[in-house]
Design a protein around this motif. Structure first.
Motif, PDB file in Angstrom:
ATOM      1  N   PRO A 113      30.165 112.240 133.362  1.00 37.79           N
ATOM      2  CA  PRO A 113      29.598 111.847 132.075  1.00 37.79           C
ATOM      3  C   PRO A 113      30.142 112.607 130.876  1.00 37.79           C
ATOM      4  O   PRO A 113      30.110 112.123 129.770  1.00 37.79           O
ATOM      5  N   LEU A 130      23.602 114.819 134.219  1.00 35.17           N
ATOM      6  CA  LEU A 130      23.007 113.717 134.971  1.00 35.17           C
ATOM      7  C   LEU A 130      21.514 113.954 135.203  1.00 35.17           C
ATOM      8  O   LEU A 130      20.704 113.033 135.082  1.00 35.17           O
ATOM      9  N   ALA A 186      18.401 111.584 136.442  1.00 29.89           N
ATOM     10  CA  ALA A 186      18.711 111.513 137.872  1.00 29.89           C
ATOM     11  C   ALA A 186      17.858 112.523 138.643  1.00 29.89           C
ATOM     12  O   ALA A 186      17.646 113.642 138.185  1.00 29.89           O
ATOM     13  N   LEU A 230      21.218 112.860 143.032  1.00 27.93           N
ATOM     14  CA  LEU A 230      22.413 113.688 142.841  1.00 27.93           C
ATOM     15  C   LEU A 230      23.011 114.113 144.182  1.00 27.93           C
ATOM     16  O   LEU A 230      24.230 114.142 144.339  1.00 27.93           O
TER      17      LEU A 230
END
Length: 131
Positions: free
Chosen positions: A22, A35, A40, A45
């Motif tokens: 990202p 994340l 998340a 993850l």
């Protein structure tokens, strides 16, 4: 040899796709922290990176130490320990520090595993950072 002995090549499993990056490919702790901050879960993850929870928690710890923010409430919800046991460990972390988990493990008389201790240390760091 293969033809002579009628040995057939086994098909290879398809390569696992690389997880998204990202932030353009920075350090792994930054990627995972971003994340997590984006919503998340630890389990998501783990699946995304194909690693154990302890690896994700370690990256999140680095992320928080480097100034990233992790919501301690979300992390607490991920911990399987009852709230009273979580609190006892967090108090011990405040008293003994978070550098080494051995003294915390011993103080809890082995009733809390290291995976939970790592997660609770991350929670402790995230809460200290908020103050």
């Amino acid at each position: 040899y293969c033809t002579e002995h009628e040995v057939h090549r086994q098909p290879r499993a398809p390569a696992r796709p690389a997880p998204p990056r990202p932030n353009g490919g920075g350090k792994r702790s930054q990627e995972i922290g971003s994340l997590y901050a984006g919503g998340a879960s630890l389990a998501a993850l783990q699946e995304m990176y194909g690693v154990k929870q302890s690896t994700i928690v370690s990256h999140l710890r680095d992320y928080v130490i480097e100034g990233g923010v992790a919501e301690s409430e979300r992390l607490r919800a991920e911990c399987a320990l009852p709230p009273d046991k979580q609190e006892k460990v967090l108090v011990l972390l405040g008293e003994l520090g978070g550098e080494r988990l051995g003294p915390i493990y011993e103080a809890m008389e082995g009733t809390v595993g290291y995976e939970d201790l790592h997660l609770l240390r991350l929670i402790w760091l995230a809460e200290r950072q908020r103050r």
